[in-house]
Design an enzyme around this catalytic site. Structure first.
Site, short mmCIF file in Angstrom:
data_model
loop_
_atom_site.label_atom_id
_atom_site.label_comp_id
_atom_site.label_asym_id
_atom_site.label_seq_id
_atom_site.Cartn_x
_atom_site.Cartn_y
_atom_site.Cartn_z
N HIS A 140 0.86 -1.20 0.00
CA HIS A 140 0.00 0.00 0.00
C HIS A 140 0.89 1.25 0.00
CE1 HIS A 140 -3.44 2.48 0.58
NE2 HIS A 140 -3.74 2.23 1.84
N HIS A 172 -2.19 -2.58 -9.53
CA HIS A 172 -3.16 -1.90 -8.65
C HIS A 172 -4.41 -2.74 -8.58
CE1 HIS A 172 -5.73 1.25 -6.98
NE2 HIS A 172 -4.62 1.84 -6.63
N ASP A 176 2.85 5.31 -6.93
CA ASP A 176 4.11 5.24 -6.18
C ASP A 176 5.34 5.10 -7.06
OD1 ASP A 176 2.08 3.40 -4.06
OD2 ASP A 176 3.03 5.29 -3.47
C1 SDX Z 1 -1.40 2.03 -3.36
O1 SDX Z 1 -6.12 0.70 -3.23
C2 SDX Z 1 -5.64 1.84 -3.46
O2 SDX Z 1 -6.31 2.73 -3.98
C3 SDX Z 1 -4.20 2.03 -3.05
C4 SDX Z 1 -3.54 3.33 -3.48
C5 SDX Z 1 -4.14 4.54 -2.78
O3 SDX Z 1 -4.01 5.67 -3.30
O4 SDX Z 1 -4.68 4.36 -1.66
O5 SDX Z 1 -3.65 3.51 -4.88
C6 SDX Z 1 -2.06 3.34 -3.11
O6 SDX Z 1 -1.38 1.21 -2.48
C7 SDX Z 1 -0.86 1.74 -4.73
C8 SDX Z 1 -0.27 0.28 -4.85
C9 SDX Z 1 1.14 0.33 -4.29
N1 SDX Z 1 1.68 -1.09 -4.18
C10 SDX Z 1 2.65 -1.49 -5.00
O7 SDX Z 1 3.11 -0.83 -5.93
C11 SDX Z 1 3.18 -2.88 -4.64
C12 SDX Z 1 3.32 -3.73 -5.92
N2 SDX Z 1 1.97 -4.06 -6.39
C13 SDX Z 1 1.39 -5.34 -6.02
O8 SDX Z 1 1.72 -5.70 -4.70
C14 SDX Z 1 -0.09 -5.42 -6.40
O9 SDX Z 1 -0.19 -4.98 -7.69
C15 SDX Z 1 -1.13 -4.72 -5.57
C16 SDX Z 1 -1.04 -5.07 -4.11
C17 SDX Z 1 -1.01 -3.23 -5.70
C18 SDX Z 1 -2.49 -5.13 -6.08
O10 SDX Z 1 -2.62 -6.49 -5.79
P1 SDX Z 1 -3.94 -7.31 -6.21
O11 SDX Z 1 -5.03 -6.41 -6.66
O12 SDX Z 1 -4.25 -8.27 -5.12
O13 SDX Z 1 -3.49 -8.04 -7.51
P2 SDX Z 1 -2.92 -9.49 -7.54
O14 SDX Z 1 -1.85 -9.61 -6.50
O15 SDX Z 1 -4.06 -10.43 -7.53
O16 SDX Z 1 -2.20 -9.48 -8.95
C19 SDX Z 1 -2.80 -10.03 -10.08
C20 SDX Z 1 -1.64 -10.76 -10.78
C21 SDX Z 1 -0.96 -11.80 -9.90
O17 SDX Z 1 -0.39 -12.76 -10.78
P3 SDX Z 1 -1.21 -14.18 -11.07
O18 SDX Z 1 -1.42 -14.83 -9.70
O19 SDX Z 1 -2.52 -13.76 -11.72
O20 SDX Z 1 -0.30 -14.96 -11.97
O21 SDX Z 1 -0.61 -9.81 -11.09
C22 SDX Z 1 0.58 -10.15 -10.39
C23 SDX Z 1 0.19 -11.06 -9.25
O22 SDX Z 1 1.26 -11.92 -8.89
N3 SDX Z 1 1.13 -8.88 -9.89
C24 SDX Z 1 2.42 -8.55 -9.94
C25 SDX Z 1 2.49 -7.24 -9.42
N4 SDX Z 1 1.27 -6.84 -9.07
C26 SDX Z 1 0.44 -7.86 -9.35
N5 SDX Z 1 3.50 -9.23 -10.36
C27 SDX Z 1 4.68 -8.57 -10.28
N6 SDX Z 1 4.84 -7.30 -9.80
C28 SDX Z 1 3.76 -6.63 -9.36
N7 SDX Z 1 3.90 -5.39 -8.89
#
Ligand code: SDX
Length: 426
Positions: free
Chosen positions: A264, A305, A362
């Site tokens: 997050h 996201h 971010d």
């Molecule tokens: C913020 O919610 C909000 O509005 C938050 C925010 C706000 O203003 O409040 O926008 C601020 O928190 C932005 C996000 C910051 N976090 C990151 O940048 C961390 C990296 N991102 C990931 O951890 C992830 O993308 C999340 C946590 C942001 C979202 O996760 P989800 O929605 O649970 O998505 P998911 O994990 O189910 O991903 C779907 C697929 C998965 O692969 P499969 O299982 O389908 O094969 O995408 C992959 C994930 O493994 N994936 C990634 C990835 N993000 C998702 N793979 C590699 N790198 C990534 N960053």
């Protein structure tokens, strides 16, 4: 859309569930009646769950749209300022010139903290993470205002919102000063919100300090871009905490704690650490492979996201701001070059394209914060400073209408009932 219903059929039983429409976004199915039929709904991570009704912010993840009270984020980021955006989020409308002056004056009158609060810092080690300090000090604020913490009193709620918006930069700057062993800098009420924050961060008693207007404008824009974002994890935490009747300072401290996680708000700090770890363009392929490897916990921080399956509109403005600030300062930051190469590589990689993983808010923010002189450990604190208005706006909105304590249920897969076994029989 009154009268529309969804019919849920389970075995030989059908349940009619009301469907409601908002002004934008998907219709919602009101599922509370499934309980009377002996069922719970099941949605770990709340992927498809609308937890409340709100008028504050709308996000269309597929189109990459973010509206605050109907105004697009790029228009606010380039045409407004942070305190005006705070007024908009709190009150629902842009202020008239007089309303804006009165609001700015009111916030400015509350920028100082009780002098006793400074003693809280001395309980922390100097190398404490500033977010640990923020959790502790903000939660302790309620100890200074117990005479007007009646959450059922709209005036008490309003003044708490003003106090939090006004004091959070002061508390944040103090957490930085404490970590570097410098004396706390008092607010300077002649300055604007972002200018005041930068002066409290970097001024020292031994020298005059002039805030660079380029950096102040960039800081203000970063505050706008982080101000609110619908029902994200930390905002949902604030609402859930608020639903118990907890005081607003405790609720915001809960939001700060939730924001700290690297998935997050902690992602901005993690992006810079990731770029340091990648080091150079030669290593991009290796780290992209790690990000795609299910057996590797490495993720591309600042990418992906829960809602945006398109460009995060804030990331676009952040990148533009990044270019403006670095050009204005004459900085050629190799980490920006690396970040852009990383974005280009990921955007052309089927793994990221198929999963609709784009840079989020971010990804570029850390490059600007570094150019402003903010240390990496303070990046998530900056996010918390900016998001305080979003958190408190949702807290106020929740209290402006009837609400129930939030209490989710579960799918229980543990032991069925069994008898206790005395120690000598085990
Ligand atoms: C913020 O919610 C909000 O509005 C938050 C925010 C706000 O203003 O409040 O926008 C601020 O928190 C932005 C996000 C910051 N976090 C990151 O940048 C961390 C990296 N991102 C990931 O951890 C992830 O993308 C999340 C946590 C942001 C979202 O996760 P989800 O929605 O649970 O998505 P998911 O994990 O189910 O991903 C779907 C697929 C998965 O692969 P499969 O299982 O389908 O094969 O995408 C992959 C994930 O493994 N994936 C990634 C990835 N993000 C998702 N793979 C590699 N790198 C990534 N960053």
């Amino acid at each position: 859309m009154s009268g529309t219903k969804a019919t849920l059929t389970i075995n030989d039983k059908s349940i009619d569930l009301p469907v409601s429409s908002g002004s934008l976004g998907p219709d919602v199915i009101d599922v509370k009646d499934v309980l009377a039929q002996g069922y719970f709904t099941y949605d770990p991570g709340f992927m498809a769950t609308a937890a409340c009704e709100s008028k504050i912010t709308f996000i269309d993840g597929d189109k990459g749209i973010l509206l605050h009270r109907g105004y697009p984020i790029d228009q606010l980021a380039t045409g407004s300022d942070y305190l005006e955006t705070c007024y908009l989020l709190l009150n629902g409308e842009l202020p008239s010139p007089q309303q804006k002056k009165d609001f700015v004056d009111l916030v400015t009158q509350h920028t100082m903290v009780h002098e006793q609060l400074t003693f809280f810092y001395r309980g922390f080690r100097r190398d404490a993470h500033p977010m640990a300090i923020m959790c502790g000090v903000v939660g302790a604020l309620s100890a200074f205002y117990h005479d007007n913490l009646d959450i059922n009193n709209p005036e008490h709620r309003r003044i708490a919102a003003i106090r939090l918006i006004a004091k959070i930069p002061t508390i944040a700057a103090m957490s930085y000063k404490y970590s570097v062993g410098q004396p706390f800098a008092y607010p300077d009420n002649k300055l604007g919100y972002a200018e005041n924050f930068l002066k409290m961060m970097f001024a020292v008693p031994a020298a005059d300090y002039e805030v660079n207007p380029v950096l102040a404008k960039a800081m203000d824009r970063i505050f706008i871009l982080h101000a609110d974002h619908e029902q994200n994890a930390s905002t949902s935490t604030v609402r859930l905490t608020g639903s118990t009747g907890a005081n607003p300072y405790a609720c915001i401290a809960a939001g700060i704690a939730a924001l700290w996680g690297p998935a997050h708000g902690g992602a901005n700090e993690a992006v810079l650490k990731m770029l340091d770890e990648i080091g150079s363009v030669e290593n991009l392929d290796k780290f992209l492979a790690k990000a795609k490897d299910k057996n590797d916990s490495f993720k591309l921080m600042g990418f992906g996201h829960r809602v945006y399956k398109n460009f995060d509109p804030r990331a676009k403005v952040m990148k533009q701001t990044c270019d403006e600030v670095l050009a204005a300062l004459g900085i050629n930051d190799p980490q920006l070059e690396l970040a852009m190469k990383l974005e280009e590589a990921a955007r052309n990689d089927p793994y990221f394209v198929e999963r609709k993983l784009y840079p989020n808010v971010d990804f570029y923010s850390g490059i600007i914060l570094k150019a402003i002189g903010i240390p990496t450990s303070m990046f998530t604190v900056i996010f918390a400073v900016a998001r305080t208005v979003g958190w408190i706006s949702h807290w106020l909105e929740m209290h402006d209408a009837p609400y129930k304590i939030g209490r989710p249920r579960q799918l229980y897969t543990g032991y069925t009932q069994r008898d206790f076994v005395p120690e000598d029989k085990r």
